[in-house]
Design an enzyme around this catalytic site. Structure first.
Site, short mmCIF file in Angstrom:
data_model
loop_
_atom_site.label_atom_id
_atom_site.label_comp_id
_atom_site.label_asym_id
_atom_site.label_seq_id
_atom_site.Cartn_x
_atom_site.Cartn_y
_atom_site.Cartn_z
N ASP A 123 -28.38 -31.37 -14.42
CA ASP A 123 -27.59 -32.27 -13.38
C ASP A 123 -26.38 -31.74 -13.01
O ASP A 123 -25.66 -31.22 -13.93
CB ASP A 123 -27.80 -34.06 -14.04
CG ASP A 123 -26.59 -34.08 -14.99
OD1 ASP A 123 -26.85 -33.38 -15.85
OD2 ASP A 123 -26.25 -34.92 -14.85
N GLU A 124 -26.06 -32.14 -11.81
CA GLU A 124 -24.61 -32.03 -11.34
C GLU A 124 -24.04 -30.58 -11.66
O GLU A 124 -22.77 -30.36 -12.02
CB GLU A 124 -23.74 -32.99 -11.75
CG GLU A 124 -24.25 -34.43 -11.64
CD GLU A 124 -23.60 -35.53 -12.24
OE1 GLU A 124 -23.07 -36.67 -11.70
OE2 GLU A 124 -22.95 -35.46 -13.51
N VAL A 125 -24.82 -29.72 -11.34
CA VAL A 125 -24.35 -28.26 -11.54
C VAL A 125 -23.60 -27.87 -10.12
O VAL A 125 -24.00 -28.00 -9.14
CB VAL A 125 -25.42 -27.06 -11.55
CG1 VAL A 125 -24.97 -25.61 -11.94
CG2 VAL A 125 -26.17 -27.58 -12.79
#
Length: 211
Positions: A123-125
């Site tokens: 997530d949230e790369v």
């Protein structure tokens, strides 16, 4: 408390940007340089105790090692593996040594945690970070890739590593939303509220879903 309320899976998000408390026997420098303090750590013995206490109460323990994002703390021990840009430093997906590191780490943690699932995050790369690193852009151009292809490239190698360790991956919904090719059986963890569209997209493609 989990047992009293009939929860039977502990999702243990054991590392994050701010701290690496897990004491890796393969890479002890991760917690030596990345934990909040020498006391704020989890050794193999600590993890085994959590697993055993959970087992006695019918609770499975699934660890999460979230890569390539949420890994900024690794810059303290392994700056050579990171994408160096402002406010976000995910792993550099173009470096062969990154995958050597990830493979050795996952071989260790999958042997320690007996559950058939392992949460690999995703997530949230900060994909915009990769746009602003010249060496990454040069490599991507040479391989005809965008930042989205780079994420797919990283995750395809990571899921192969997980499979070779005999585990099934759980991933955050972003990987499905970004169009990453995920192996059959991968569990999609939907965390952005009751995201009906993502749930439908996942189940239509026959992925199990955790809401």
């Amino acid at each position: 408390v989990m047992g009293q309320n009939k929860f039977n899976v502990l999702h243990w998000h054991i590392t994050d940007d701010q701290s690496w408390p897990f004491v890796s026997e393969t890479f002890p420098e991760l917690s030596e340089k990345g934990a909040y303090s020498k006391h704020a750590i989890y050794s193999h013995a600590d993890a085994q105790r959590v697993i055993e206490e959970g087992y006695l109460r019918g609770i499975r323990v699934i660890p999460e090692f979230d890569l390539p994002g949420h890994s900024q703390v690794l810059n303290r021990s392994h700056p050579e593996l990171m994408s160096h840009c402002a406010n976000a430093q995910p792993l550099d997906p173009t470096l062969p040594e990154v995958y050597d590191f990830v493979e050795k780490l996952y071989q260790e943690v999958t042997q320690l945690f007996p559950d058939k699932y392992i949460h690999i995050g995703g997530d949230e790369v900060r994909l915009d970070c990769w746009k602003h690193v010249d060496s990454i852009q040069k490599w991507a151009k040479a391989h005809d890739m965008t930042e989205y292809n780079l994420l797919n490239y990283f995750e395809s190698i990571l899921t192969d590593i997980v499979a070779s360790c005999g585990k099934t991956p759980i991933v955050w919904q972003e990987l499905l939303n970004e169009g990453v090719d995920l192996p059959t059986g991968t569990v999609i963890d939907v965390w952005k509220g009751f995201d009906k569209q993502t749930i439908q997209n996942a189940t239509k493609r026959h992925y199990p879903v955790v809401i």
